[in-house]
Enzyme design. Structure first.
Site, short mmCIF file in Angstrom:
data_model
loop_
_atom_site.label_atom_id
_atom_site.label_comp_id
_atom_site.label_asym_id
_atom_site.label_seq_id
_atom_site.Cartn_x
_atom_site.Cartn_y
_atom_site.Cartn_z
N GLY B 72 1.16 -1.16 -0.28
CA GLY B 72 0.14 -0.13 0.03
C GLY B 72 0.69 1.45 -0.14
N THR B 73 1.58 1.43 0.60
CA THR B 73 2.97 2.41 0.62
C THR B 73 3.56 3.21 -0.21
OG1 THR B 73 3.28 2.74 3.89
CG2 THR B 73 5.21 2.93 1.85
N HIS B 187 -3.68 -6.20 2.00
CA HIS B 187 -3.65 -7.44 3.98
C HIS B 187 -5.01 -6.54 4.70
CE1 HIS B 187 -1.52 -4.16 6.71
NE2 HIS B 187 -0.72 -3.93 5.21
N CYS B 310 4.19 6.64 23.54
CA CYS B 310 4.99 4.87 24.15
C CYS B 310 5.07 4.67 23.87
CB CYS B 310 4.93 5.39 25.56
SG CYS B 310 3.07 5.57 26.24
#
Lengths: 75, 366
Positions: B72-73, B187, B310
């Protein structure tokens, strides 16, 4: 009266926890001056004020790093 | 404790049975180079063309508008930067809540204008800034689920092409109108990882932003992963066929989560409550850190994501939550798979309030 709380060097959510603790002893109209240099504080302090119905009076950069958040008890 | 569920479909949906079946069959039949003229090559070509046709029908586009990419990227990079190159001049503009793949591509292209969003994470409908080459607007936000007004923005874009990252919504919702190029990721709908879909409208001013390759599809460099493309297509077809039923069920369950979570003290439920993805909800718990929440929920059997600092490799909070003014710490994103049941959701809601209370008590005594 203004209470100063220095949270520089602490990461989220500690500065907001410290802010809430300081608020316990505050009368309506009094303010807390919170010093923090965690990047999340810039978002989380205003978000805390919105959620808890308190007033973010202003913010200013602190010499030597970090930001000062001035928060007034309105309720 | 035996209860629990994987509730992180927005990161990756479990492989759909239809994809598994297609993948296993195609591994034996689709290994050859689809450019070759021999029998094995023709077989691979047939499977690839079939995959393209199925994806085109499921997404309601033309087959020649569909390219399979390695992720996708990769599809985001190709789509956005190809429109930028096709525009010849100007700067990219994007909403403040785009996926980091868009932000990094824009930075690589020389920087961008960032469009602010409201407290739901929605961008205002307004013409793009003067000198914009491409306007990048996602179909739906991947962290908070809010739908963006893509078609409305296209209507006032004054000739500026739109790039739409549809990775979070493809398969779940029809594509919006108005884009010149778009990207999706298999995915996230139950296809295998390693398959992205690049869509480029016929007639769009798109120029390849990277070195070209002499493959079947000039837009997608590299040897085609034919079995994975076919599996992605099979999953998409199955998901779109079941979409109405799954959508209605997931909307009800997410609505139930939103209501229940809002009853826990000092919790900020974020994103648009109605105009949103069907399967996803995000909320932030005051005074907690996201890592403890994710770790403790995992211990109880529930797999969720978090946008808190975090939990990020960069130690900066989610740029999406920050742009919305939402609380960034104590953040949980819950997203339903196609098989998530009412019992799974009830199980989550049964453990959450006590967990939040316990973690807050621990924080208070630190």
């Amino acid at each position: 009266m203004t209470v100063e709380v220095d949270c520089r060097g602490q990461v989220c959510p500690l500065p907001v926890i410290a802010l809430a603790k300081a608020f316990r002893d505050l009368e309506v109209g009094e303010t807390v001056s919170l010093l923090a240099d965690d990047v999340a504080a810039a978002v989380d302090v205003p978000a805390w004020c919105r959620m808890k119905g308190q007033e973010l009076v202003g913010t200013e950069p602190v010499v030597g790093g970090g930001t000062r958040f001035v928060v007034r008890r309105t309720a | 404790m035996t209860s629990g569920a994987y509730l992180d479909a927005a990161s990756s949906e479990p492989l759909h049975p239809a994809a598994r079946e297609a993948l296993l069959a195609a591994l034996d039949q689709g290994y050859a180079d689809p450019r070759r003229l021999h029998r094995a090559g023709r077989s691979a070509r047939l499977l690839l063309d079939n995959a393209r046709a199925v994806v085109a029908e499921a997404l309601d586009v033309r087959p020649d508008e569909v390219s399979f990419t390695a992720s996708g990227t990769a599809a985001v990079h190709l789509g956005l930067l190809g429109l930028h190159r096709g525009a010849r001049e100007g700067r990219i503009a994007h909403t403040a809540v785009e996926h980091s793949a868009v932000l990094h591509a824009a930075q690589w292209a020389g920087g961008a204008a960032e469009l602010p969003v409201d407290r739901f994470g929605r961008v205002e409908v307004a013409p793009p800034p003067r000198g914009t080459s491409v306007l990048a607007v996602q179909a739906a936000n991947h962290e908070v689920g809010t739908l963006q007004p893509v078609a409305e923005l296209a209507a006032v874009a004054d000739g500026v092409p739109l790039f739409t990252d549809a990775c979070a919504s493809a398969g779940r919702l029809p594509l919006p109108d108005g884009w010149s190029a778009a990207a999706a990721s298999a995915h996230k709908w139950g296809g295998p990882a390693g398959v992205g879909v690049l869509l480029v409208r016929k007639g769009a001013r798109w120029r390849h932003p990277f070195p070209v390759d002499e493959r079947i599809d000039e837009r997608a460099p590299g040897f085609e992963n034919v079995p994975a493309a076919l599996a992605a297509a099979a999953a998409l077809q199955a998901v779109v066929a079941d979409r109405d039923e799954v959508d209605a069920r997931q909307r009800r369950l997410i609505e139930r989560v939103r209501r229940a979570v809002a009853l826990i003290p000092d919790v900020d439920v974020v994103g648009d409550p109605v105009d949103r993805l069907p399967h996803l909800v995000t909320f932030s718990c005051l005074y907690l850190d996201g890592e403890s929440l994710v770790t403790e929920l995992d211990r109880l059997g529930f797999g969720v994501a978090s946008g808190s600092a975090c939990t990020a490799s960069t130690l900066t909070p989610s740029h999406v939550l920050a742009a919305m003014g939402a609380l960034t710490h104590g953040n949980v994103r819950l997203s339903l798979t196609r098989d998530t049941s009412e019992a799974d959701v009830d199980g989550f809601l049964a453990v959450l309030p006590a967990l939040v209370e316990r973690l807050r008590a621990e924080v208070a005594h630190r």
